[in-house]
Scaffold this motif. Sequence first.
Motif, PDB file in Angstrom:
ATOM      1  N   UNK A  60       0.833  -1.209   0.000  1.00 56.28           N
ATOM      2  CA  UNK A  60       0.000   0.000   0.000  1.00 56.28           C
ATOM      3  C   UNK A  60       0.870   1.262   0.000  1.00 56.28           C
ATOM      4  N   UNK A  61       2.029   1.176   0.653  1.00 51.89           N
ATOM      5  CA  UNK A  61       2.929   2.339   0.711  1.00 51.89           C
ATOM      6  C   UNK A  61       3.937   2.343  -0.436  1.00 51.89           C
ATOM      7  N   UNK A  62       3.886   1.324  -1.278  1.00 54.48           N
ATOM      8  CA  UNK A  62       4.854   1.177  -2.352  1.00 54.48           C
ATOM      9  C   UNK A  62       4.384   1.995  -3.559  1.00 54.48           C
ATOM     10  N   UNK A  63       5.163   3.015  -3.905  1.00 53.55           N
ATOM     11  CA  UNK A  63       4.730   3.891  -4.994  1.00 53.55           C
ATOM     12  C   UNK A  63       4.634   3.167  -6.322  1.00 53.55           C
ATOM     13  N   UNK A  64       5.537   2.227  -6.524  1.00 50.36           N
ATOM     14  CA  UNK A  64       5.493   1.489  -7.786  1.00 50.36           C
ATOM     15  C   UNK A  64       4.185   0.693  -7.900  1.00 50.36           C
ATOM     16  N   UNK A  65       3.734   0.139  -6.780  1.00 47.56           N
ATOM     17  CA  UNK A  65       2.500  -0.644  -6.778  1.00 47.56           C
ATOM     18  C   UNK A  65       1.296   0.232  -7.121  1.00 47.56           C
ATOM     19  N   UNK A  66       1.195   1.377  -6.477  1.00 50.89           N
ATOM     20  CA  UNK A  66       0.068   2.271  -6.768  1.00 50.89           C
ATOM     21  C   UNK A  66       0.135   2.774  -8.201  1.00 50.89           C
ATOM     22  N   UNK A  67       1.349   3.102  -8.666  1.00 48.30           N
ATOM     23  CA  UNK A  67       1.486   3.584 -10.041  1.00 48.30           C
ATOM     24  C   UNK A  67       1.058   2.502 -11.033  1.00 48.30           C
ATOM     25  N   UNK A  68       1.399   1.237 -10.725  1.00 46.58           N
ATOM     26  CA  UNK A  68       1.025   0.140 -11.618  1.00 46.58           C
ATOM     27  C   UNK A  68      -0.498   0.029 -11.727  1.00 46.58           C
ATOM     28  N   UNK A  69      -1.183   0.216 -10.610  1.00 43.32           N
ATOM     29  CA  UNK A  69      -2.655   0.150 -10.660  1.00 43.32           C
ATOM     30  C   UNK A  69      -3.228   1.340 -11.413  1.00 43.32           C
ATOM     31  N   UNK A  70      -2.621   2.521 -11.229  1.00 40.04           N
ATOM     32  CA  UNK A  70      -3.103   3.684 -11.988  1.00 40.04           C
ATOM     33  C   UNK A  70      -2.925   3.443 -13.486  1.00 40.04           C
ATOM     34  N   UNK A  71      -1.762   2.913 -13.855  1.00 43.13           N
ATOM     35  CA  UNK A  71      -1.526   2.577 -15.261  1.00 43.13           C
ATOM     36  C   UNK A  71      -2.573   1.601 -15.769  1.00 43.13           C
ATOM     37  N   UNK A  72      -2.840   0.595 -14.948  1.00 40.18           N
ATOM     38  CA  UNK A  72      -3.799  -0.433 -15.355  1.00 40.18           C
ATOM     39  C   UNK A  72      -5.192   0.174 -15.529  1.00 40.18           C
ATOM     40  N   UNK A  73      -5.523   1.123 -14.660  1.00 36.76           N
ATOM     41  CA  UNK A  73      -6.836   1.759 -14.746  1.00 36.76           C
ATOM     42  C   UNK A  73      -6.986   2.521 -16.067  1.00 36.76           C
ATOM     43  N   UNK A 228     -11.849  -8.586 -17.810  1.00 35.88           N
ATOM     44  CA  UNK A 228     -10.943  -9.479 -17.085  1.00 35.88           C
ATOM     45  C   UNK A 228      -9.665  -9.720 -17.880  1.00 35.88           C
ATOM     46  N   UNK A 229      -9.765  -9.664 -19.206  1.00 41.37           N
ATOM     47  CA  UNK A 229      -8.541  -9.766 -20.011  1.00 41.37           C
ATOM     48  C   UNK A 229      -7.648  -8.555 -19.736  1.00 41.37           C
ATOM     49  N   UNK A 230      -8.281  -7.408 -19.623  1.00 46.65           N
ATOM     50  CA  UNK A 230      -7.535  -6.181 -19.380  1.00 46.65           C
ATOM     51  C   UNK A 230      -6.803  -6.221 -18.037  1.00 46.65           C
ATOM     52  N   UNK A 231      -7.490  -6.673 -16.997  1.00 53.09           N
ATOM     53  CA  UNK A 231      -6.847  -6.743 -15.672  1.00 53.09           C
ATOM     54  C   UNK A 231      -5.612  -7.630 -15.705  1.00 53.09           C
ATOM     55  N   UNK A 232      -5.645  -8.653 -16.563  1.00 45.31           N
ATOM     56  CA  UNK A 232      -4.556  -9.624 -16.579  1.00 45.31           C
ATOM     57  C   UNK A 232      -3.450  -9.268 -17.563  1.00 45.31           C
ATOM     58  N   UNK A 233      -3.552  -8.105 -18.216  1.00 40.78           N
ATOM     59  CA  UNK A 233      -2.626  -7.792 -19.313  1.00 40.78           C
ATOM     60  C   UNK A 233      -1.169  -7.958 -18.866  1.00 40.78           C
ATOM     61  N   UNK A 234      -0.423  -8.695 -19.678  1.00 37.78           N
ATOM     62  CA  UNK A 234       0.956  -9.033 -19.321  1.00 37.78           C
ATOM     63  C   UNK A 234       1.833  -9.117 -20.573  1.00 37.78           C
TER      64      UNK A 234
END
Lengths: 295, 284
Positions: A60-73, A228-234
């Motif tokens: 939750x405090x990891x900036x990379x983690x939050x940024x990854x979710x923002x990107x995914x959004x 769901x395909x989008x959430x899993x994009x890899x």
Amino acid sequence: MKRVTSTWLPGLLLISPSLIAVGIFVYGMIGWNIKVSLSNWHTVVEDNSYAGFGTYRDLMDDERFTAAWENLLTFTVVFIVGTMVMGLIMALLLEKGVRAEGFFRSVYLFPMAISFIASGIVWRWLMNPAPGERASGLNVLFSKVGLDSLQNPWWQDQKWGMAAMAMPAIWQMSGYVMALFLAGFRGIPDELREAARMDGATEGQIYRHVIFPQLRPVALSALIIVGHISLKVFDLIVAVAGQQIIADVPAVYMWQSVFEAQDYAKGAAIATCLLLFVAVLVVPYLVYTFRQEKR
Amino acid sequence: MATPAVTGAARARLITARTVKYLLLLSFVLVVAMPVYVLLVTSFKPLDEIDPTRAWDLPSTWTTDAWSTAYDQLKTGLGNSLMLAVPGSIISAVLGSLNGYVLAKWRFPGADLVFTICLFGMFIPYQAVMIPVVKVLTEVDLYGNIWGLMMVHVIYGIPISTLIFRNYYASIPNELIESARVDGAGMLRTYAWIVLPNSAPAFVVVIIWQFTSMWNDFLFAVFLVPSAQDSTVTVALNNLTGANVVPFNQQMAGALLASLPTLVVYILLGRFFMRGLMAGALKS
């Protein structure tokens, strides 16, 4: 009673190896993975001692983690809107029957047969961010047709990069949505249209009041499948951006946590978060489908 | 089609509408085909013609050099993918057929619920099972090779394969099964006599679907067989192009080469591919 049992027992026996395999590999492994996410296993050396939710709190405090979710959004919003709109337009154009319908359908759907790794190669080239003299790909095409103002850094743009990243995904998946909508259109009985026409409805009104309401279930399935395909994009991200942090998403972050940082607890925790989001989307859909079938 | 009642103006409008429709359809074709054009054109260029300014032009000399270099670099991967996807998809189809038969025609109490619980398995992000799967495969000495990868693909392919067969078998009349039962045939004999001979289309759908997913998969392959030498063509291709030192004509030729098998299958058997897609959305 014995007779009744003997009619279904062999069936259950025949299917049980598959059921056990799915039980272990889907539900068992999910449970195991959650256990890893709650452990102290942060290095190459396996450590299964219980650590509680510390890894999740750190994320939750990891900036990379939050940024990854923002990107995914950003990616997800553009991807869903793009595929739904493109797919619906393609289906609308085709639904009343056009000459060479089979040809158009096959062309629109063909990107589905290609891997993201292969198509990512050409998209990485098309969306090459280099400007001016060193430009390539689409930016060159733009300058050739005098639309220099359209030149842009594509997925390397700080703010809108992930919207550009959704382009290859839209290219790849629009045909799928088209196919779903087309099946939906074809499932509407002709009598419904005829009746509306008899009542003096215009074509526009027929679509708005008769056809589109009938398409709601199809639109819902399309939304959930694409979502769901989008959430899993890899694959796509790996193929286009490599491991550049600017296009980071949770699925890629999980991969790097495990392979490069060897932080297994962290990788497992990211994966669990991902699973949670997918489950929120898919479980209601499964329940809905299950209930529909019962009727 | 024009009836005498249709006036000239209305006809003109109809023709305009139709023209616009076909123009739109064709412009979509152009958009979809654009990346393919780039792939093809670049892959047939010699090294000195791939500079960005001429990228959209046709090659002035056509050559297959890039193709043969790419083939040399990818042939191990192509072979591995073939060894994975051909047997893997056939095993998937056999399992799916037996399971689908039970769930459609030889049902046990609670079959639908059990099946729905299984279906969840085809939607999950596989990252959420990956660390345990790596551990299990390492334990049984299947980590890092194609056989372990095949096993994993087959297991996680059970839900979709079963689903396709179950929906397909639902259309076989129950009377047919009943009459075989009355004649004294058991479950397996009914399957062999009545169900299996009618299964060809569903087998084609599942084999195509599973072949395509195994061939195109990157996630499982990169986690379970990370070494490019032993892995599938997607991993080899990504390894080849990821470093960005390989010239673009070779990258593009490699991408085409890696896509050729699934494309050929799609072109020849597209309508079966479509049915797999529909099943994947839980629509029959």
